[in-house]
Design a protein around this motif. Structure first.
Motif, PDB file in Angstrom:
ATOM      1  N   ARG A  66      68.997  71.370  49.078  1.00  0.00           N
ATOM      2  CA  ARG A  66      69.690  70.955  50.338  1.00  0.00           C
ATOM      3  C   ARG A  66      69.647  71.854  50.968  1.00  0.00           C
ATOM      4  O   ARG A  66      69.334  72.306  52.822  1.00  0.00           O
ATOM      5  CB  ARG A  66      70.779  70.771  49.717  1.00  0.00           C
ATOM      6  N   ALA A  67      69.372  73.302  50.891  1.00  0.00           N
ATOM      7  CA  ALA A  67      69.355  74.549  51.713  1.00  0.00           C
ATOM      8  C   ALA A  67      68.107  74.216  52.753  1.00  0.00           C
ATOM      9  O   ALA A  67      67.782  74.692  53.820  1.00  0.00           O
ATOM     10  CB  ALA A  67      68.896  76.650  51.202  1.00  0.00           C
ATOM     11  N   ARG A  68      67.167  74.578  52.115  1.00  0.00           N
ATOM     12  CA  ARG A  68      65.511  74.090  52.450  1.00  0.00           C
ATOM     13  C   ARG A  68      65.559  72.868  53.342  1.00  0.00           C
ATOM     14  O   ARG A  68      64.692  73.119  54.563  1.00  0.00           O
ATOM     15  CB  ARG A  68      64.287  73.441  51.471  1.00  0.00           C
ATOM     16  N   LEU A  69      65.825  71.763  53.132  1.00  0.00           N
ATOM     17  CA  LEU A  69      66.281  70.966  54.111  1.00  0.00           C
ATOM     18  C   LEU A  69      67.187  71.486  55.143  1.00  0.00           C
ATOM     19  O   LEU A  69      66.933  70.343  55.860  1.00  0.00           O
ATOM     20  CB  LEU A  69      67.008  69.208  53.497  1.00  0.00           C
ATOM     21  N   GLU A  70      68.470  71.921  55.249  1.00  0.00           N
ATOM     22  CA  GLU A  70      69.223  71.989  56.188  1.00  0.00           C
ATOM     23  C   GLU A  70      68.079  73.011  56.769  1.00  0.00           C
ATOM     24  O   GLU A  70      68.271  72.534  58.167  1.00  0.00           O
ATOM     25  CB  GLU A  70      70.122  72.832  55.498  1.00  0.00           C
ATOM     26  N   LYS A  71      67.781  73.881  56.740  1.00  0.00           N
ATOM     27  CA  LYS A  71      67.110  74.830  57.323  1.00  0.00           C
ATOM     28  C   LYS A  71      65.314  74.272  58.669  1.00  0.00           C
ATOM     29  O   LYS A  71      65.091  74.147  59.410  1.00  0.00           O
ATOM     30  CB  LYS A  71      65.948  75.735  56.874  1.00  0.00           C
ATOM     31  N   LEU A  72      65.493  72.760  57.651  1.00  0.00           N
ATOM     32  CA  LEU A  72      64.037  72.041  58.388  1.00  0.00           C
ATOM     33  C   LEU A  72      65.062  71.674  59.096  1.00  0.00           C
ATOM     34  O   LEU A  72      63.814  70.868  60.178  1.00  0.00           O
ATOM     35  CB  LEU A  72      63.351  71.400  57.561  1.00  0.00           C
ATOM     36  N   ALA A  73      65.780  71.210  59.384  1.00  0.00           N
ATOM     37  CA  ALA A  73      66.681  69.718  59.881  1.00  0.00           C
ATOM     38  C   ALA A  73      67.130  71.117  61.412  1.00  0.00           C
ATOM     39  O   ALA A  73      67.076  70.378  62.390  1.00  0.00           O
ATOM     40  CB  ALA A  73      67.429  69.062  59.339  1.00  0.00           C
ATOM     41  N   ASP A  74      67.105  72.008  61.033  1.00  0.00           N
ATOM     42  CA  ASP A  74      67.571  73.269  62.351  1.00  0.00           C
ATOM     43  C   ASP A  74      68.924  72.596  62.812  1.00  0.00           C
ATOM     44  O   ASP A  74      68.771  72.944  64.370  1.00  0.00           O
ATOM     45  CB  ASP A  74      66.298  73.543  62.828  1.00  0.00           C
ATOM     46  N   GLY A  75      69.926  72.654  62.019  1.00  0.00           N
ATOM     47  CA  GLY A  75      71.334  72.123  62.749  1.00  0.00           C
ATOM     48  C   GLY A  75      71.400  70.894  63.932  1.00  0.00           C
ATOM     49  O   GLY A  75      72.160  70.474  64.268  1.00  0.00           O
ATOM     50  N   HIS A  76      70.279  70.646  63.751  1.00  0.00           N
ATOM     51  CA  HIS A  76      70.505  68.917  64.575  1.00  0.00           C
ATOM     52  C   HIS A  76      71.192  68.409  64.142  1.00  0.00           C
ATOM     53  O   HIS A  76      72.189  67.823  63.478  1.00  0.00           O
ATOM     54  CB  HIS A  76      69.525  68.400  64.945  1.00  0.00           C
ATOM     55  N   GLU A  77      72.108  68.077  64.823  1.00  0.00           N
ATOM     56  CA  GLU A  77      73.186  66.678  64.905  1.00  0.00           C
ATOM     57  C   GLU A  77      72.996  65.466  64.281  1.00  0.00           C
ATOM     58  O   GLU A  77      74.015  65.108  63.856  1.00  0.00           O
ATOM     59  CB  GLU A  77      74.144  67.169  66.485  1.00  0.00           C
ATOM     60  N   SER A  78      71.838  65.374  64.398  1.00  0.00           N
ATOM     61  CA  SER A  78      71.487  63.658  64.480  1.00  0.00           C
ATOM     62  C   SER A  78      70.500  63.760  62.806  1.00  0.00           C
ATOM     63  O   SER A  78      70.517  62.350  62.329  1.00  0.00           O
ATOM     64  CB  SER A  78      70.335  62.899  65.024  1.00  0.00           C
ATOM     65  N   VAL A  79      70.894  64.521  61.787  1.00  0.00           N
ATOM     66  CA  VAL A  79      70.639  64.680  60.719  1.00  0.00           C
ATOM     67  C   VAL A  79      71.873  64.761  59.574  1.00  0.00           C
ATOM     68  O   VAL A  79      71.985  66.518  59.831  1.00  0.00           O
ATOM     69  CB  VAL A  79      69.548  65.416  60.666  1.00  0.00           C
ATOM     70  N   ARG A  80      72.550  64.609  59.266  1.00  0.00           N
ATOM     71  CA  ARG A  80      74.121  64.380  58.700  1.00  0.00           C
ATOM     72  C   ARG A  80      73.249  65.224  56.600  1.00  0.00           C
ATOM     73  O   ARG A  80      73.171  64.123  56.659  1.00  0.00           O
ATOM     74  CB  ARG A  80      74.714  63.909  58.775  1.00  0.00           C
ATOM     75  N   PHE A  81      74.275  65.361  56.278  1.00  0.00           N
ATOM     76  CA  PHE A  81      74.285  65.685  54.791  1.00  0.00           C
ATOM     77  C   PHE A  81      75.609  65.299  54.356  1.00  0.00           C
ATOM     78  O   PHE A  81      76.475  66.507  54.747  1.00  0.00           O
ATOM     79  CB  PHE A  81      74.088  67.722  54.437  1.00  0.00           C
ATOM     80  N   THR A  82      76.199  63.915  53.627  1.00  0.00           N
ATOM     81  CA  THR A  82      77.117  63.872  52.908  1.00  0.00           C
ATOM     82  C   THR A  82      77.433  65.378  51.970  1.00  0.00           C
ATOM     83  O   THR A  82      78.721  65.062  50.927  1.00  0.00           O
ATOM     84  CB  THR A  82      76.874  62.446  52.324  1.00  0.00           C
ATOM     85  N   GLY A  83      76.962  66.083  51.392  1.00  0.00           N
ATOM     86  CA  GLY A  83      76.833  66.229  49.623  1.00  0.00           C
ATOM     87  C   GLY A  83      76.521  65.316  48.786  1.00  0.00           C
ATOM     88  O   GLY A  83      76.779  64.158  49.088  1.00  0.00           O
ATOM     89  N   ALA A  84      76.905  65.801  47.368  1.00  0.00           N
ATOM     90  CA  ALA A  84      77.196  64.689  46.135  1.00  0.00           C
ATOM     91  C   ALA A  84      77.738  63.506  46.306  1.00  0.00           C
ATOM     92  O   ALA A  84      79.138  64.280  46.411  1.00  0.00           O
ATOM     93  CB  ALA A  84      76.911  65.410  45.063  1.00  0.00           C
ATOM     94  N   VAL A  85      77.717  62.976  45.963  1.00  0.00           N
ATOM     95  CA  VAL A  85      78.608  61.438  46.213  1.00  0.00           C
ATOM     96  C   VAL A  85      78.882  60.886  44.511  1.00  0.00           C
ATOM     97  O   VAL A  85      77.717  60.456  43.870  1.00  0.00           O
ATOM     98  CB  VAL A  85      77.620  60.308  46.963  1.00  0.00           C
ATOM     99  N   PRO A  86      79.099  60.430  43.752  1.00  0.00           N
ATOM    100  CA  PRO A  86      79.317  60.001  42.659  1.00  0.00           C
ATOM    101  C   PRO A  86      78.655  58.942  42.217  1.00  0.00           C
ATOM    102  O   PRO A  86      79.113  57.789  43.600  1.00  0.00           O
ATOM    103  CB  PRO A  86      80.843  59.344  42.232  1.00  0.00           C
ATOM    104  N   TRP A  87      78.036  58.412  41.545  1.00  0.00           N
ATOM    105  CA  TRP A  87      77.337  57.063  41.904  1.00  0.00           C
ATOM    106  C   TRP A  87      78.554  55.699  42.098  1.00  0.00           C
ATOM    107  O   TRP A  87      77.706  54.695  42.716  1.00  0.00           O
ATOM    108  CB  TRP A  87      77.166  56.960  40.082  1.00  0.00           C
ATOM    109  N   THR A  88      79.707  55.510  40.896  1.00  0.00           N
ATOM    110  CA  THR A  88      80.471  54.735  40.979  1.00  0.00           C
ATOM    111  C   THR A  88      80.894  54.423  42.809  1.00  0.00           C
ATOM    112  O   THR A  88      81.661  53.704  43.220  1.00  0.00           O
ATOM    113  CB  THR A  88      82.013  54.975  40.310  1.00  0.00           C
TER     114      THR A  88
END
Length: 369
Positions: free
Chosen positions: A232-254
Motif C-alpha cells: 500500500r505505501a508504495r502504491l500510495e506514493k505512486l498515486a501521489d495523492g491524486h483524488e481520483s485514486v482511492r484506497f479502501t483498505g482491507a475489506v472482509p471477503w463477506t
C-alpha cells in the motif's frame, strides 16, 4: 464413506485456497477435517456442521507426528477417503494413509505446485505425491501444463481439472453497489475497481501508471483499489495523492460483492513474477466480478486466461504495459452499452459453467462417493 480432509489452508484464515477447500467441504456429506490452528478458530469451528480437529502447530506439515494423527482420525471416524487441501507437501503422507486403509486419495493443486515442478528436489517430491494419489487436480489449463511434466506418465494421465465455483446468489448485479458509491462519494462518476490484496503480483501499480491516460479521455473517472496489503505505501506514493485514486483498505471477503457491484469495469492486471515462480494460478476474483455483471480487464498471467472469454466477457491485457491497459479501460468506460453487454455475457457464462455444484459433483466422482 467418510472423507478425511487434510489441509493447512482452512478458515478462519482468509485466502483463495482456504475459500476453495471450505466450499468443497460443503459438497461432501460425511467428513472430518484435520488442519492447523489459527486465531479465533474455536469460535469459527463451532459454526460448522462437521468436525474440525486442529493440530497444535500453525503450519500443518507431513511430519511423522501429523501423519500418525491423520491415521488415528481415519480409524476413529472410519474414513476411507482422503482429500489433501493442497497436494504439496501434505500429499507426501499419501503412502502412510493408503496403508492405513484409504481407498481413494485426491490431492488439490494450486499455483505453488507449479514452482515445485520447476525445482529439482521439489520436483522429485511432487512426483512421489502424484504416484501416491489416485488423482491430482489442477485449477487451470496452464497449471496442468506446468505440473504434468513433473509427474510420472501414469500420474499425469490421472490429472483432472477441478476449479472453484462462484456463488451467484452472493455475487450478482445490484448487490449493494449503490450504497458503496454513495458512501464513497462516487455517484455519477465512472469507476474502475480492482479487488485484490495489495501485493506486487496483483499489478495495481500498472493501473496507477495507466490512470493519467484514462483521465485524459474520461476526466471524472475514479480508480478504486479495494483491499489491504504490504504494497500500500508504495502504491500510495505512486498515486501521489491524486483524488481520483482511492484506497479502501482491507475489506472482509463477506463484504466484497457490493464493491464489485459499485464498479463500471473491474480490472485486475495480475502478472507473473520471480522468473515464473510466482504466477496467478487462476483468479477467482475475475469470475466473481463477471458474476456481478461487470466487464473485466485481466492481466495475462498463468491461468488467468481461463477466467475470461476475450471480446465476450472482457479482455486480457499485458500486465506490464500500462498503455495497453489504459486503452481497454477507456474503451469500456466510453462505451457503456458495450460494457454492459460484456458484463451480462460474463454473468451467464459463470452461472452455466463455474458452479460449486459442478465442482462438487466432480469431487465426489474422484473420491468414488
Amino acid at each position: 464413506m467418510t472423507v478425511l480432509v487434510v489441509s493447512n489452508d482452512f478458515p478462519p484464515r482468509q485466502g483463495g485456497i482456504e475459500t476453495f477447500v471450505r466450499s468443497l467441504c460443503d459438497q461432501l456429506d460425511d467428513l472430518v477435517v484435520l488442519t492447523s490452528r489459527a486465531q479465533d478458530d474455536k469460535q469459527y469451528d463451532a459454526t460448522l456442521p462437521f468436525r474440525v480437529v486442529r493440530d497444535r502447530s500453525t503450519v500443518l506439515l507431513p511430519t511423522p507426528r501429523v501423519t500418525r494423527r491423520a491415521v488415528q482420525l481415519m480409524r476413529e471416524h472410519g474414513a476411507d477417503r482422503v482429500l489433501f487441501g493442497a497436494a504439496a507437501p501434505l500429499g507426501l503422507m499419501g503412502p502412510a494413509l493408503r496403508e492405513a486403509g484409504a481407498e481413494r486419495i485426491v490431492g488439490l493443486t494450486h499455483g505453488h505446485e507449479t514452482w515445485w515442478a520447476k525445482l529439482p528436489a521439489a520436483r522429485q517430491a511432487l512426483r512421489r505425491i502424484g504416484d501416491a494419489a489416485d488423482t491430482l487436480t489442477t485449477v487451470s489449463s496452464w497449471c496442468e501444463e506446468q505440473i504434468a511434466p513433473a509427474l510420472s506418465p501414469a500420474a499425469a494421465r490421472r490429472i483432472r481439472r477441478l476449479t472453484p465455483g462462484v456463488d451467484t446468489a452472493r455475487f450478482h448485479p445490484d448487490c449493494g453497489g449503490a450504497l458503496i458509491r454513495k458512501r464513497l462519494g462516487l455517484d455519477g462518476r465512472p469507476v474502475v475497481a480492482c479487488v485484490a490484496r495489495l501485493v506486487a503480483r496483483k499489478g495495481q501499480d500498472t493501473l496507477i501508471r495507466a490512470w493519467p491516460r484514462v483521465l485524459a479521455e474520461v476526466p471524472a473517472a475514479v480508480l478504486l483499489l479495494v483491499g489491504g496489503g504490504p504494497d500500500r505505501a508504495r502504491l500510495e506514493k505512486l498515486a501521489d495523492g491524486h483524488e481520483s485514486v482511492r484506497f479502501t483498505g482491507a475489506v472482509p471477503w463477506t463484504e466484497i460483492p457490493p464493491y464489485l457491484d459499485a464498479a463500471d469495469v473491474v480490472a485486475m492486471p495480475s502478472r507473473t513474477r520471480r522468473f515464473g515462480l510466482e504466477p496467478e494460478a487462476l483468479g477467482i476474483a475475475t469470475l466473481e466480478a463477471s458474476a456481478t455483471g461487470k466487464p473485466v480487464v485481466i492481466g495475462d498471467s498463468g491461468g488467468t486466461a481461463d477466467t475470461v472469454l476475450p471480446g465476450e466477457t472482457g479482455y486480457l491485457a499485458d500486465p506490464y504495459n500500462p498503455v495497453a491497459t489504459a486503452v481497454r479501460l477507456v474503451e469500456l468506460l466510453t462505451d457503456p452499452a458495450h460494457a454492459r453487454e460484456l458484463g451480462a455475457a460474463g454473468r451467464e457464462w459463470v452461472r452455466s459453467t463455474w458452479t460449486w455444484e459442478r465442482s462438487g459433483a466432480l469431487l465426489r466422482e474422484l473420491l468414488a462417493l
